[in-house]
Structure formats: C-alpha cells, structure tokens
Design an enzyme around this catalytic site. Structure first.
Site, PDB file in Angstrom:
ATOM      1  N   GLU A 114       0.853  -1.200   0.000  1.00  0.00           N
ATOM      2  CA  GLU A 114       0.000   0.000   0.000  1.00  0.00           C
ATOM      3  C   GLU A 114       0.882   1.240   0.000  1.00  0.00           C
ATOM      4  O   GLU A 114       1.983   1.233   0.550  1.00  0.00           O
ATOM      5  CB  GLU A 114      -0.848   0.010   1.287  1.00  0.00           C
ATOM      6  CG  GLU A 114      -2.326  -0.188   1.079  1.00  0.00           C
ATOM      7  CD  GLU A 114      -3.064   0.983   0.454  1.00  0.00           C
ATOM      8  OE1 GLU A 114      -2.567   1.581  -0.517  1.00  0.00           O
ATOM      9  OE2 GLU A 114      -4.152   1.297   0.939  1.00  0.00           O
ATOM     10  N   ASP A 115       0.359   2.301  -0.586  1.00  0.00           N
ATOM     11  CA  ASP A 115       1.116   3.556  -0.596  1.00  0.00           C
ATOM     12  C   ASP A 115       1.158   4.191   0.794  1.00  0.00           C
ATOM     13  O   ASP A 115       2.213   4.572   1.280  1.00  0.00           O
ATOM     14  CB  ASP A 115       0.536   4.534  -1.635  1.00  0.00           C
ATOM     15  CG  ASP A 115      -0.973   4.728  -1.533  1.00  0.00           C
ATOM     16  OD1 ASP A 115      -1.618   4.162  -0.615  1.00  0.00           O
ATOM     17  OD2 ASP A 115      -1.527   5.467  -2.370  1.00  0.00           O
ATOM     18  N   ASP A 118      -3.441   5.480   6.580  1.00  0.00           N
ATOM     19  CA  ASP A 118      -3.961   6.723   7.156  1.00  0.00           C
ATOM     20  C   ASP A 118      -4.884   6.339   8.309  1.00  0.00           C
ATOM     21  O   ASP A 118      -4.397   5.970   9.381  1.00  0.00           O
ATOM     22  CB  ASP A 118      -4.659   7.492   6.019  1.00  0.00           C
ATOM     23  CG  ASP A 118      -5.148   8.868   6.414  1.00  0.00           C
ATOM     24  OD1 ASP A 118      -4.588   9.468   7.337  1.00  0.00           O
ATOM     25  OD2 ASP A 118      -6.098   9.362   5.782  1.00  0.00           O
ATOM     26  N   PHE A 167      -1.597  16.194   4.088  1.00  0.00           N
ATOM     27  CA  PHE A 167      -1.993  15.509   2.866  1.00  0.00           C
ATOM     28  C   PHE A 167      -0.818  15.513   1.894  1.00  0.00           C
ATOM     29  O   PHE A 167      -0.317  16.564   1.511  1.00  0.00           O
ATOM     30  CB  PHE A 167      -3.223  16.146   2.227  1.00  0.00           C
ATOM     31  CG  PHE A 167      -3.805  15.270   1.162  1.00  0.00           C
ATOM     32  CD1 PHE A 167      -4.611  14.190   1.503  1.00  0.00           C
ATOM     33  CD2 PHE A 167      -3.490  15.479  -0.167  1.00  0.00           C
ATOM     34  CE1 PHE A 167      -5.104  13.343   0.522  1.00  0.00           C
ATOM     35  CE2 PHE A 167      -3.983  14.633  -1.161  1.00  0.00           C
ATOM     36  CZ  PHE A 167      -4.801  13.566  -0.810  1.00  0.00           C
ATOM     37  N   VAL A 168      -0.367  14.310   1.531  1.00  0.00           N
ATOM     38  CA  VAL A 168       0.820  14.205   0.690  1.00  0.00           C
ATOM     39  C   VAL A 168       0.495  13.667  -0.699  1.00  0.00           C
ATOM     40  O   VAL A 168      -0.482  12.928  -0.879  1.00  0.00           O
ATOM     41  CB  VAL A 168       1.908  13.319   1.358  1.00  0.00           C
ATOM     42  CG1 VAL A 168       2.476  13.997   2.587  1.00  0.00           C
ATOM     43  CG2 VAL A 168       1.365  11.934   1.710  1.00  0.00           C
ATOM     44  N   ARG A 180       0.571  11.846  -9.242  1.00  0.00           N
ATOM     45  CA  ARG A 180       1.118  10.492  -9.005  1.00  0.00           C
ATOM     46  C   ARG A 180       2.517  10.348  -9.603  1.00  0.00           C
ATOM     47  O   ARG A 180       3.308   9.534  -9.144  1.00  0.00           O
ATOM     48  CB  ARG A 180       0.217   9.434  -9.656  1.00  0.00           C
ATOM     49  CG  ARG A 180      -1.156   9.288  -9.009  1.00  0.00           C
ATOM     50  CD  ARG A 180      -1.826   8.031  -9.541  1.00  0.00           C
ATOM     51  NE  ARG A 180      -3.255   7.980  -9.309  1.00  0.00           N
ATOM     52  CZ  ARG A 180      -3.824   7.565  -8.182  1.00  0.00           C
ATOM     53  NH1 ARG A 180      -3.092   7.207  -7.151  1.00  0.00           N
ATOM     54  NH2 ARG A 180      -5.143   7.529  -8.069  1.00  0.00           N
TER      55      ARG A 180
HETATM   56  P1  IMP Z   1      -7.168   4.908   5.035  1.00  0.00           P
HETATM   57  O1  IMP Z   1      -8.253   3.957   4.696  1.00  0.00           O
HETATM   58  O2  IMP Z   1      -7.670   6.134   5.731  1.00  0.00           O
HETATM   59  O3  IMP Z   1      -5.987   4.302   5.740  1.00  0.00           O
HETATM   60  O4  IMP Z   1      -6.666   5.515   3.674  1.00  0.00           O
HETATM   61  C1  IMP Z   1      -5.884   4.872   2.831  1.00  0.00           C
HETATM   62  C2  IMP Z   1      -6.009   5.455   1.450  1.00  0.00           C
HETATM   63  O5  IMP Z   1      -6.399   6.852   1.462  1.00  0.00           O
HETATM   64  C3  IMP Z   1      -4.669   5.420   0.803  1.00  0.00           C
HETATM   65  O6  IMP Z   1      -4.485   4.209   0.120  1.00  0.00           O
HETATM   66  C4  IMP Z   1      -4.704   6.604  -0.117  1.00  0.00           C
HETATM   67  O7  IMP Z   1      -5.290   6.225  -1.348  1.00  0.00           O
HETATM   68  C5  IMP Z   1      -5.612   7.590   0.560  1.00  0.00           C
HETATM   69  N1  IMP Z   1      -4.847   8.593   1.304  1.00  0.00           N
HETATM   70  C6  IMP Z   1      -4.752   8.718   2.644  1.00  0.00           C
HETATM   71  N2  IMP Z   1      -3.953   9.746   2.989  1.00  0.00           N
HETATM   72  C7  IMP Z   1      -3.521  10.273   1.813  1.00  0.00           C
HETATM   73  C8  IMP Z   1      -2.641  11.361   1.482  1.00  0.00           C
HETATM   74  O8  IMP Z   1      -2.069  12.081   2.340  1.00  0.00           O
HETATM   75  N3  IMP Z   1      -2.443  11.598   0.173  1.00  0.00           N
HETATM   76  C9  IMP Z   1      -3.023  10.853  -0.822  1.00  0.00           C
HETATM   77  N4  IMP Z   1      -3.833   9.820  -0.560  1.00  0.00           N
HETATM   78  C10 IMP Z   1      -4.086   9.550   0.744  1.00  0.00           C
HETATM   79 MG    MG Z   2      -4.342   4.000  -2.068  1.00  0.00          MG
END
Ligand code: IMP
Ligand code: MG
Length: 195
Positions: A114-115, A118, A167-168, A180
């Site tokens: 995963e990238d 969050d 936010f990155v 991207r």
């Molecule tokens: P989570 O479900 O909140 O953990 O979010 C995960 C997904 O939200 C990641 O795979 C990203 O696609 C997106 N995301 C969360 N934070 C960022 C950010 O700072 N920049 C870009 N995408 C984000």
């Molecule tokens: Mg993602």
C-alpha cells in the site's frame, strides 16, 4: 548531488495547478534507499519462499514496481482496487472492492503493498477479505504511515516512513488523480489553505 536535489525540488514545484503548492517532504533518493532496506528485510523474513505482492491500485503501483526489484528470489504480483467513497482529501470510512485479484491466494505468502496507511480503514477491510482466503501468511508493506490518524486497529509489518498528519502527493499518491508521477513525496496545500 546537491545540483540533483535542487532539480528534484524544482520539478516538484513546477507542476502544480494554479494556487496549489507542493512542498518537498521525502526525496526520491531517500525513498529508493528505504525501499532497498525494506526489500532485503522482507527476503530475510521469508528465505527461499515464493512471495506474492498484492498491490493496491492505483497509489501503490510505483512503490510495488520498485520494491519488487529489491526482493531477490521468486516474486509474483497481483493487484486489487478499492475505493473509499468520496474524492475528498479525507477518507469517508466506507470501503468498496472495485477490482479483485486475478488468482487465488490460498497457501501463499502474501504481502499487501500500500502507498499510505492513514485511518487504516482501507487496510482493515482488505485484510479481512484476504484472510478469509486462507493465505499461508499475510503481511503488509506501506511506504508511508500517518500514525496519528489511525482509527482502525491495524498495523503494517514493513513501514517506509512515519509522516505527520498532512496531505501528501507524489510517488503514486494523488490528489484528484494528479501528482502520481512526481518522483518525490511532497505536502500539498490547496488554494485558500494557510501555508
Ligand atoms: P485509510 O483507509 O484512511 O488508511 O486511507 C488509505 C487510502 O487513502 C490510501 O491508500 C490513499 O489512497 C488515501 N490517502 C490517505 N492519505 C492520503 C494522502 O495524504 N495523500 C493521498 N492519498 C491519501
Ligand atoms: Mg491507495
């Protein structure tokens, strides 16, 4: 070397749209160095075993491509796509499966790539879905971890960088599908937001 860094910073600052600003956070050099270490650790943890990397589309594509090249031995890929509803900069909490894996994972050593981690809601959902398919082992590698924002009780086994609650974008991470392609990771500020 110093010249290259200036060029990278310039590249990241040149592309934003009117009013949007990307401030460098992690350079491509640091990203590549970290990925080398992660690849080696993964192989040490699973010596001689075939590994299946499961990339989460689309953000993890660049990370998976680089990570895969740093893991010696047998490595295959598959991809899965999920979306959390809404295209805002905040997760809504509801996750939907948009594209499933091409093949089964039963008995395999699977590493979800995963990238960014969050709130953790996306990963929590993915791990639940994949665990039901009885892999031999299920691990998680993330490039970035925004620890402070965690809601779900999940953790990654391999973490590149812990980052602050900003936010990155870049290196696969997008804002409305843009940025991207940036080689570095940077902090995005939107028009009207304080810098
Ligand atoms: P989570 O479900 O909140 O953990 O979010 C995960 C997904 O939200 C990641 O795979 C990203 O696609 C997106 N995301 C969360 N934070 C960022 C950010 O700072 N920049 C870009 N995408 C984000
Ligand atoms: Mg993602």
């Amino acid at each position: 070397m110093a010249k290259k860094k200036v060029a990278d910073d310039k590249a990241i600052q040149d592309s934003p749209r009117e009013g949007e600003c990307v401030r460098p956070l992690i350079s491509s050099t640091d990203i590549q160095q970290k990925i080398r270490e992660m690849g080696q650790r993964i192989r040490v943890d699973f010596p001689g075993e075939p590994l299946l990397l499961v990339g989460v589309l689309k953000g993890a594509v660049l990370f998976l491509a680089d990570l895969a090249r740093q893991i010696p031995g047998e490595v295959t890929f598959d991809f899965i796509a999920v979306s959390s509803y809404g295209k805002d900069t905040k997760s809504s909490g509801q996750v939907k499966l948009n594209k499933d894996l091409d093949s089964g994972i039963e008995g395999k050593v699977v590493i979800v790539v995963e990238d960014i981690l969050d709130t953790g809601l996306t990963l929590q959902y993915l791990l639940r879905v994949l665990q039901q398919r009885k892999p031999k082992s299920l691990k998680v590698a993330v490039l970035l971890d925004k620890k402070e924002r965690r809601i779900a009780d999940v953790r990654a086994d391999y973490v590149g960088f812990v980052i602050p609650d900003e936010f990155v974008v870049g290196y696969g991470l997008d804002y409305a599908e843009r940025y991207r392609n940036l080689p570095d990771v940077g902090i995005l500020s939107l028009p009207g937001a304080p810098h």
